[in-house]
Design an enzyme around this catalytic site. Structure first.
Site, PDB file in Angstrom:
ATOM      1  N   ASP A   9       0.505   0.013  -4.642  1.00 28.11           N
ATOM      2  CA  ASP A   9       1.202  -1.174  -3.916  1.00 28.11           C
ATOM      3  C   ASP A   9       0.235  -2.109  -3.635  1.00 28.11           C
ATOM      4  O   ASP A   9      -1.110  -1.859  -3.426  1.00 28.11           O
ATOM      5  CB  ASP A   9       2.038  -0.849  -2.828  1.00 28.11           C
ATOM      6  CG  ASP A   9       3.295  -0.068  -3.078  1.00 28.11           C
ATOM      7  OD1 ASP A   9       3.565   0.196  -4.205  1.00 28.11           O
ATOM      8  OD2 ASP A   9       3.954  -0.038  -2.251  1.00 28.11           O
ATOM      9  N   HIS A 167      -2.802   1.938  -2.137  1.00 27.63           N
ATOM     10  CA  HIS A 167      -2.921   0.475  -2.097  1.00 27.63           C
ATOM     11  C   HIS A 167      -4.012   0.234  -2.974  1.00 27.63           C
ATOM     12  O   HIS A 167      -5.244   0.730  -2.366  1.00 27.63           O
ATOM     13  CB  HIS A 167      -2.809   0.127  -0.835  1.00 27.63           C
ATOM     14  CG  HIS A 167      -1.543   0.416  -0.301  1.00 27.63           C
ATOM     15  ND1 HIS A 167      -1.372   1.886   0.172  1.00 27.63           N
ATOM     16  CD2 HIS A 167      -0.377  -0.290   0.360  1.00 27.63           C
ATOM     17  CE1 HIS A 167       0.023   1.801   1.001  1.00 27.63           C
ATOM     18  NE2 HIS A 167       0.310   0.473   0.682  1.00 27.63           N
TER      19      HIS A 167
END
Length: 223
Positions: A9, A167
């Protein structure tokens, strides 16, 4: 056998995402990058997203600014977060045929609840034939960049199929990605790019799991 799906993400990030792609290629893994619209609008970041697609990865909409969960916004603001990113990713549909048009809402440190979605965005997901991908493992790599792997491994051992949110951000956490993947393989876990069914409440525009729990003020037909 335990299954594990890795997702990334908040990118693309020029100083991080290319090395993540290199690591995934070295392990012959495919995954999904849920990107921010405000980043994909940058030429350098768009080039990285295109590289991910060229290498067989999926790209999904992860809102434009990633600042406020959609369920906490008014209708116009929630739609703007979704639609501006769709516009920034228009090239995906034009350039390559992904199996699905993908969306992941902003959760706020991985929390699940009615703050995730606005009813207007659910309508857009249904009308556009989108698949909404949630998660069941958020090991907090952005908070604990040097010791998230142990937490992630515990999560992956705890259930038959884990959908892990990582991430590709400049925190230093992705320096440990190779070690994480090697540990998963060493323990005999199957790495797949598909999503566990219990993490996907909307599939190609069709609500397939109870959705009310994820939508602020939902008044539609629930499962």
């Amino acid at each position: 056998m335990h299954k594990v799906t890795l997702t990334f993400d908040n990118g693309p990030e020029p100083l991080v995402t290319p090395s993540v792609l290199d690591c995934l290629a070295a392990h012959n893994l495919k995954t999904t990058f849920f990107v921010l619209g405000r980043k994909v609008g940058d030429t350098a970041c768009a080039r990285i997203a295109r590289r991910a697609v060229e290498e067989g990865h999926r790209i999904g909409n992860h809102t434009f600014t990633h600042t406020t969960p959609l369920g906490e916004l008014d209708r116009a603001s929630a739609l703007e977060e979704f639609e501006r990113t769709e516009q920034a990713l228009a090239w995906v549909d034009q350039w390559v045929q992904q199996p699905e048009r993908l969306f992941r809402p902003y959760g706020g440190s991985g929390a699940l609840g009615p703050h995730l979605l606005h009813p207007a965005v659910v309508e857009k997901l249904q009308a556009g034939g989108h698949t909404c991908v949630l998660w069941n493992s958020v090991p907090g790599d952005w908070l604990h960049p040097d010791d998230w792997v142990d937490r992630a491994m515990e999560d992956c051992r705890s259930r038959p199929w884990s959908l892990v949110v990582l991430h590709d951000l400049p925190t230093g956490a992705m320096a440990h990605l190779d070690r994480f993947i090697r540990q998963l393989k060493d323990e005999g876990m199957e790495l797949t790019e598909e999503y566990p069914p219990d993490c996907v409440p909307i599939v190609r525009g069709r609500i397939v799991l109870p959705i009310k729990r994820y939508v602020q003020g939902f008044r539609g037909t629930d499962k």
